[in-house]
Design a protein around this motif. Structure first.
Motif, mmCIF file in Angstrom:
data_model
loop_
_atom_site.group_PDB
_atom_site.id
_atom_site.type_symbol
_atom_site.label_atom_id
_atom_site.label_comp_id
_atom_site.label_asym_id
_atom_site.label_seq_id
_atom_site.Cartn_x
_atom_site.Cartn_y
_atom_site.Cartn_z
ATOM 1 N N THR A 1 0.837 -1.187 0.000
ATOM 2 C CA THR A 1 0.000 0.000 0.000
ATOM 3 C C THR A 1 0.879 1.248 0.000
ATOM 4 O OG1 THR A 1 -0.079 0.172 2.418
ATOM 5 C CG2 THR A 1 -1.744 -1.231 1.355
ATOM 6 N N ASN A 2 0.283 2.384 -0.335
ATOM 7 C CA ASN A 2 1.033 3.633 -0.284
ATOM 8 C C ASN A 2 1.544 3.921 1.120
ATOM 9 O OD1 ASN A 2 0.704 4.090 -2.987
ATOM 10 N ND2 ASN A 2 -0.943 5.598 -2.761
ATOM 11 N N GLU A 3 0.731 3.597 2.122
ATOM 12 C CA GLU A 3 1.138 3.846 3.509
ATOM 13 C C GLU A 3 2.397 3.055 3.856
ATOM 14 O OE1 GLU A 3 -3.013 5.036 2.994
ATOM 15 O OE2 GLU A 3 -1.917 3.198 2.494
ATOM 16 N N GLU A 4 2.432 1.792 3.453
ATOM 17 C CA GLU A 4 3.604 0.956 3.713
ATOM 18 C C GLU A 4 4.824 1.466 2.948
ATOM 19 O OE1 GLU A 4 2.027 -3.542 4.393
ATOM 20 O OE2 GLU A 4 1.581 -2.660 2.430
ATOM 21 N N PHE B 1 10.098 4.239 2.614
ATOM 22 C CA PHE B 1 10.902 5.234 1.914
ATOM 23 C C PHE B 1 11.385 6.321 2.869
ATOM 24 C CE2 PHE B 1 11.289 9.275 -0.374
ATOM 25 C CZ PHE B 1 12.219 8.935 -1.341
ATOM 26 N N ASN B 2 10.517 6.797 3.737
ATOM 27 C CA ASN B 2 10.905 7.860 4.662
ATOM 28 C C ASN B 2 11.930 7.381 5.687
ATOM 29 O OD1 ASN B 2 9.264 9.595 3.289
ATOM 30 N ND2 ASN B 2 7.633 9.638 4.832
ATOM 31 N N VAL C 1 1.667 9.951 1.263
ATOM 32 C CA VAL C 1 0.569 9.290 0.565
ATOM 33 C C VAL C 1 -0.142 10.278 -0.348
ATOM 34 C CG1 VAL C 1 -1.680 8.184 0.863
ATOM 35 C CG2 VAL C 1 0.249 7.526 2.331
ATOM 36 N N GLY C 2 -0.339 11.496 0.137
ATOM 37 C CA GLY C 2 -1.008 12.518 -0.657
ATOM 38 C C GLY C 2 -0.251 12.851 -1.926
ATOM 39 N N PHE C 3 1.081 12.952 -1.821
ATOM 40 C CA PHE C 3 1.909 13.246 -2.990
ATOM 41 C C PHE C 3 1.775 12.151 -4.042
ATOM 42 C CE2 PHE C 3 6.043 12.141 -4.957
ATOM 43 C CZ PHE C 3 6.140 13.199 -5.852
ATOM 44 N N ALA D 1 -2.054 1.369 -4.420
ATOM 45 C CA ALA D 1 -1.382 0.125 -4.025
ATOM 46 C C ALA D 1 -0.853 -0.541 -5.284
ATOM 47 C CB ALA D 1 -2.349 -0.803 -3.289
ATOM 48 N N ARG D 2 0.010 -1.541 -5.065
ATOM 49 C CA ARG D 2 0.532 -2.310 -6.190
ATOM 50 C C ARG D 2 0.874 -3.714 -5.719
ATOM 51 N NH1 ARG D 2 1.836 1.387 -3.472
ATOM 52 N NH2 ARG D 2 2.313 2.891 -5.114
ATOM 53 N N HIS D 3 0.776 -4.694 -6.638
ATOM 54 C CA HIS D 3 1.144 -6.075 -6.345
ATOM 55 C C HIS D 3 2.603 -6.284 -6.740
ATOM 56 C CE1 HIS D 3 -2.979 -7.651 -5.636
ATOM 57 N NE2 HIS D 3 -3.308 -6.636 -6.415
ATOM 58 N N VAL D 4 3.344 -7.022 -5.917
ATOM 59 C CA VAL D 4 4.748 -7.319 -6.216
ATOM 60 C C VAL D 4 5.035 -8.770 -5.855
ATOM 61 C CG1 VAL D 4 5.564 -4.942 -5.890
ATOM 62 C CG2 VAL D 4 5.514 -6.522 -3.947
#
Length: 386
Positions: free
Chosen positions: A31-34, A39-40, A67-69, A78-81
């Motif tokens: 997810t973007n949150e993860e 990254f941060n 997440v907003g950016f 989100a994305r599957h990997v």
């Protein structure tokens, strides 16, 4: 510039159609949150390690993401990997796959085979009914043997196979190629498979692009109309176009591999000039769709559905508006970008696979992809059957 077109109205009695599609989706989801949390954490570590150089003005501090950016820039949530754990590790931030022996099925072939088997099952087709396999994808696992031949062997198909790469337009270029083989009588049934392991070519440490891609595999079965299931899709016409540009580039390859001291260097992975791509690709894609629709005597504004390349929500919104003459609804131009991310050549096929069942006999639609090259591929379709 190279421009090609192909139409089912050619001087031949053989009509190519799309009989079925298949989809393989990895179970791991980021997810973007993860992603932002990982990254941060990396940014904080790097800035702390380089605090002296940053203070002296010798290097710039890395900027955190949010997440907003991400959602404003892309529309992705989100994305599957295939390897979530290593990607989210701030010390790694890249997938780590076990190296398989030459006698084992390659990872790319494995997910491609899964998508192909679903397409074959949907069409009620056995491998011996298929004459060719085209592996059309952006990110090949190796130069040779061809991934397509390995997939062909794993499926038990007797015929021929080869790889093709036109970046994000690979699948649509593959569909026209398959249709041409069928129309010319060189094959009765062709599988176009697009296994995209894009996570291996993405710089997960780059704030401007680390959120873009996801992994997936799709398959499209192109066949003679007379052997297709009762419910299928007539290929009304196709159009391909390429224009060279450096605005989307990936230099990773055996001739351009980084030296040991620069392994993972950003210029050996995916890079793009996003604003330039947006400005240049949108009008090129819209114009090509409109001109080809006119050539085929198709009312573009009357297209029931647009299955567009899933790269950027803003690009799709503007292209659809120019084609349809009004802002498209989610029904007219469905999105899978939010949950899959950009899956390169597979994106428009995922949209077609997941958002076509409700269309009625005689409805027309468009599968269109666009990306590095630049490359654009458009496939006009008409539903046949209930």
């Amino acid at each position: 510039m190279v421009s090609q077109s192909s139409s089912a109205n050619a001087d031949t009695h053989i009509r190519p159609v799309i009989s079925a599609t298949g989809l393989y989706t990895p179970t791991d989801v980021i997810t973007n949150e993860e992603l932002v949390e990982s990254f941060n954490a990396f940014v904080e570590r790097e800035n702390a390690a380089n605090a002296g150089a940053i203070e002296a003005g010798e290097t710039e501090a890395l900027q955190p993401s949010s997440v907003g950016f991400i959602e404003k820039a892309s529309g992705i949530k989100a994305r599957h990997v295939l390897d979530k754990e290593a990607i989210l590790d701030p010390a790694t931030m890249a997938p780590r796959y076990r190296e398989r022996g030459n006698d084992e099925l390659s990872l790319m072939a494995e997910i491609g085979v899964a998508a192909c088997r679903e397409a074959l099952a949907m069409a009620g087709r056995d491998p011996e009914d298929v004459d060719a396999v085209l592996c059309a994808a952006s990110n090949m696992q190796r130069p040779y043997p061809a991934m397509a031949i390995e997939i062909q062997q794993a499926l038990g198909i007797d015929g021929f196979a080869f790889d093709m790469n036109v970046a994000c337009s690979s699948a649509t270029f593959g569909i026209q190629t398959a249709a041409d083989y069928v129309r010319a009588g060189h094959a009765r049934s062709v599988l176009v498979v697009s296994p995209e392991i894009t996570s291996g070519h993405l710089n997960w440490r780059d704030r401007d692009s680390h959120f873009i891609f996801g992994d997936v595999a799709t398959a499209v079965l192109v066949e003679r109309a007379e052997m297709a299931p009762a419910e299928h899709w007539d290929i009304l016409g196709t159009r391909l176009k390429t224009v060279f540009s450096n605005n989307i580039r990936n230099n990773f390859g055996f001739l351009n591999r980084a030296h040991p001291e620069t392994v993972g260097a950003a210029d050996k992975l995916f890079v793009q000039e996003g604003r330039k791509v947006f400005k240049e690709v949108v009008p090129m894609v819209a114009e090509m769709i409109l001109s080809e629709a006119e050539r085929l005597d198709i009312n573009a504004a009357g297209l029931r559905r647009l299955w567009l390349h899933q790269a950027n929500a803003g690009m799709n919104r503007l292209i659809a508006q120019r084609v349809l003459g009004h802002e498209a609804s989610e029904d007219e131009s469905p999105t899978v970008l939010d949950s899959y991310g950009n899956t390169s050549s597979a994106g428009s096929i995922i949209a077609f696979h997941r958002h076509r069942a409700d269309l009625a006999h005689g409805d027309t639609g468009l599968v269109c992809s666009f990306g590095a090259g630049y490359s654009v591929g458009a496939v006009f379709l008409r539903k046949v059957g209930a």
